[in-house]
Design an enzyme around this catalytic site. Structure first.
Site, PDB file in Angstrom:
ATOM      1  N   ARG A 121       1.546  20.950  -3.958  1.00  0.00           N
ATOM      2  CA  ARG A 121       1.070  20.286  -2.731  1.00  0.00           C
ATOM      3  C   ARG A 121      -0.061  19.286  -2.973  1.00  0.00           C
ATOM      4  NH1 ARG A 121       2.002  25.651  -0.972  1.00  0.00           N
ATOM      5  NH2 ARG A 121       3.764  25.793   0.478  1.00  0.00           N
ATOM      6  N   LYS A 143       1.455   4.025  -1.921  1.00  0.00           N
ATOM      7  CA  LYS A 143       2.877   4.289  -1.715  1.00  0.00           C
ATOM      8  C   LYS A 143       3.470   4.912  -2.980  1.00  0.00           C
ATOM      9  CE  LYS A 143       4.218   0.835   1.712  1.00  0.00           C
ATOM     10  NZ  LYS A 143       5.127  -0.315   1.973  1.00  0.00           N
ATOM     11  N   GLU A 185       5.359 -11.253  -6.507  1.00  0.00           N
ATOM     12  CA  GLU A 185       4.434 -10.627  -5.567  1.00  0.00           C
ATOM     13  C   GLU A 185       3.123 -11.413  -5.452  1.00  0.00           C
ATOM     14  OE1 GLU A 185       4.614  -8.205  -3.468  1.00  0.00           O
ATOM     15  OE2 GLU A 185       6.459  -7.150  -3.991  1.00  0.00           O
ATOM     16  N   LYS A 225      -4.619  -7.206  -0.979  1.00  0.00           N
ATOM     17  CA  LYS A 225      -3.846  -6.027  -0.579  1.00  0.00           C
ATOM     18  C   LYS A 225      -4.764  -4.895  -0.145  1.00  0.00           C
ATOM     19  CE  LYS A 225      -0.028  -3.028  -1.767  1.00  0.00           C
ATOM     20  NZ  LYS A 225       1.072  -2.728  -2.706  1.00  0.00           N
ATOM     21  N   GLU A 235       0.897   1.587   7.390  1.00  0.00           N
ATOM     22  CA  GLU A 235       1.862   0.546   7.718  1.00  0.00           C
ATOM     23  C   GLU A 235       2.335   0.594   9.169  1.00  0.00           C
ATOM     24  OE1 GLU A 235       5.119  -1.639   4.918  1.00  0.00           O
ATOM     25  OE2 GLU A 235       5.444   0.482   5.295  1.00  0.00           O
ATOM     26  N   ARG A 239      -0.404  -4.058   8.010  1.00  0.00           N
ATOM     27  CA  ARG A 239       0.118  -3.866   6.652  1.00  0.00           C
ATOM     28  C   ARG A 239       1.560  -4.352   6.541  1.00  0.00           C
ATOM     29  NH1 ARG A 239      -0.611   1.411   2.651  1.00  0.00           N
ATOM     30  NH2 ARG A 239       0.644   0.601   0.955  1.00  0.00           N
ATOM     31  N   ASN A 243       5.191  -7.053   3.760  1.00  0.00           N
ATOM     32  CA  ASN A 243       6.647  -7.047   3.615  1.00  0.00           C
ATOM     33  C   ASN A 243       7.230  -8.457   3.592  1.00  0.00           C
ATOM     34  OD1 ASN A 243       6.797  -4.211   3.675  1.00  0.00           O
ATOM     35  ND2 ASN A 243       6.773  -4.199   5.905  1.00  0.00           N
ATOM     36  N   HIS A 246      10.397  -9.353   1.734  1.00  0.00           N
ATOM     37  CA  HIS A 246      11.017  -8.117   1.267  1.00  0.00           C
ATOM     38  C   HIS A 246      12.272  -7.721   2.038  1.00  0.00           C
ATOM     39  CE1 HIS A 246       7.407  -7.817  -1.048  1.00  0.00           C
ATOM     40  NE2 HIS A 246       7.723  -6.643  -1.534  1.00  0.00           N
ATOM     41  N   HIS A 250      14.915  -7.074  -0.488  1.00  0.00           N
ATOM     42  CA  HIS A 250      15.408  -5.725  -0.770  1.00  0.00           C
ATOM     43  C   HIS A 250      16.932  -5.656  -0.634  1.00  0.00           C
ATOM     44  CE1 HIS A 250      11.468  -3.247  -0.143  1.00  0.00           C
ATOM     45  NE2 HIS A 250      11.641  -3.616  -1.396  1.00  0.00           N
ATOM     46  N   HIS A 262      12.664  -6.545  -9.071  1.00  0.00           N
ATOM     47  CA  HIS A 262      12.053  -6.567  -7.744  1.00  0.00           C
ATOM     48  C   HIS A 262      11.367  -7.906  -7.452  1.00  0.00           C
ATOM     49  CE1 HIS A 262      10.014  -5.286  -4.122  1.00  0.00           C
ATOM     50  NE2 HIS A 262       8.872  -5.664  -4.652  1.00  0.00           N
TER      51      HIS A 262
END
Length: 358
Positions: A121, A143, A185, A225, A235, A239, A243, A246, A250, A262
């Site tokens: 955990r 993330k 990016e 960022k 997000e 935030r 994207n 993306h 994606h 990517h």
């Protein structure tokens, strides 16, 4: 040394950026953690280059280091690899007082981050990104995720590191394609911020320029960022600006089935979405060409035949960021002036009208 501080409601951490930092890892980590067992996770590309050096430095500082290596590539970002690593840690009697370090690129950071978030955990975690893409993007923001079948990042958690150590010298060992993809990016981020950052981007005209300016490019990207993440950690608001490029990117990346990196997909997706908004009269004239030029300057692709596939629209409509029947599309009215347009899922096809492939 450049330090970017990330301060969130529940935690705070620093991103350290300087050439040669991997030689100081033991000293830096001992300032953050007391003596303990550390799972040092790398893929089989990075491990032969840096894992022994980092392990020796940590051991000299009093840590009990266990090196774990997994096969390089997106295919390893899976529940199977996650379970394999967790099983090794359990066999080595890791407990909640111990920690995980991700030493490698974006796949390593995502995978080891989720390992840290889920093992017992939650164990403390440090990022040591070695690729340009990981240094400027996935190392900050918390993330962590693995893929499921062909769905990227569908199982994951927001889990912040205790420290991020960025050593631009690691870029010297990267193949050119691997280096350049990280620039996708960077251009995206500079376009969102504008100003001096965009002016710096306009001076980058070759992969060699990326190496020369990598400390500043990383520092500026991470600072932007971090500012966005501090304002919206999970997000739910601003935030979403990150994207940019993306949504279509994606989709194309998924359809390429490993044929696109990517950062390459982000380059293609950014140009495609800006063409849509410029054609619709919602962005200043010439902005798409401006972005296309900056990506192409280092050899990034700016279009792909997959954009003509109707499957792109299916992927876009089923994007995991689709909420309550709407998809938020990020675009620029001008460099440094991002906006979000919410489109009902039922209208996505008519709005994009396949002009992404023009």
């Amino acid at each position: 040394m450049t330090t970017v501080s990330v301060k969130l409601p529940e935690t705070k951490y620093d991103v350290l950026i300087e050439r040669g930092l991997l030689k100081q890892v033991g000293e830096l980590v001992s300032k953050q953690w007391s003596a303990r067992k550390i799972a040092l996770v790398s893929d089989d590309n990075v491990a032969p280059l840096y894992q022994e050096q980092v392990s020796d430095s940590l051991t000299a500082a009093g840590f009990d280091v266990h090196r774990y290596v997994f096969p390089a590539g997106e295919a390893s970002k899976s529940l199977t690899t996650l379970a394999d690593l967790a099983r090794q840690m359990a066999n080595d009697a890791f407990n909640r007082d111990d920690s995980v370090i991700a030493l490698g690129g974006g796949v390593t950071g995502d995978l080891a981050g989720l390992l840290a978030a889920s093992y017992m955990r939650g164990l403390s975690f440090i990022q040591m990104p070695t690729s340009l893409l990981a240094q400027v993007d996935s190392s900050v923001g918390g993330k962590t995720a693995v893929d499921l079948d062909n769905i990227k990042n569908i199982i994951g958690a927001f889990y912040e590191p205790d420290l991020v150590i960025v050593d631009p010298d690691t870029l010297a060992t990267m193949k050119q394609r691997d280096l350049v993809e990280g620039y996708g990016e960077i251009v995206k981020t500079a376009a969102l911020e504008g100003g001096d950052f965009w002016q710096l981007i306009e001076t980058i005209n070759s992969p060699a320029d990326l190496i020369t300016h990598s400390p500043e490019l990383s520092a500026r990207s991470i600072h932007y960022k971090a500012t966005v993440v501090m304002a919206d950690e999970t997000e739910s608001g601003t935030r979403q600006l990150l994207n940019f490029g993306h949504t279509i990117g994606h989709a194309v990346e998924a359809l390429a089935d490993g044929g696109l990196r990517h950062g390459e997909a982000v380059s293609i997706g950014t140009v495609a979405i800006m063409r849509v908004f410029e054609n619709a009269g919602l962005a200043e004239e010439g902005i798409t060409a401006k972005l296309r030029d900056r990506f192409a300057a280092v050899g990034l692709p700016v279009t792909d035949e997959l954009l003509t596939s109707p499957l792109v629209l299916d992927k876009v409509k089923n994007d995991k960021k689709n909420r309550h029947g709407h998809l938020n599309l990020v675009y620029l009215t001008a460099i440094g002036k991002p906006k979000i347009k919410s489109i009902p899922s039922s209208d996505i096809a008519s709005f994009l009208h396949l002009s992404v492939a023009d």
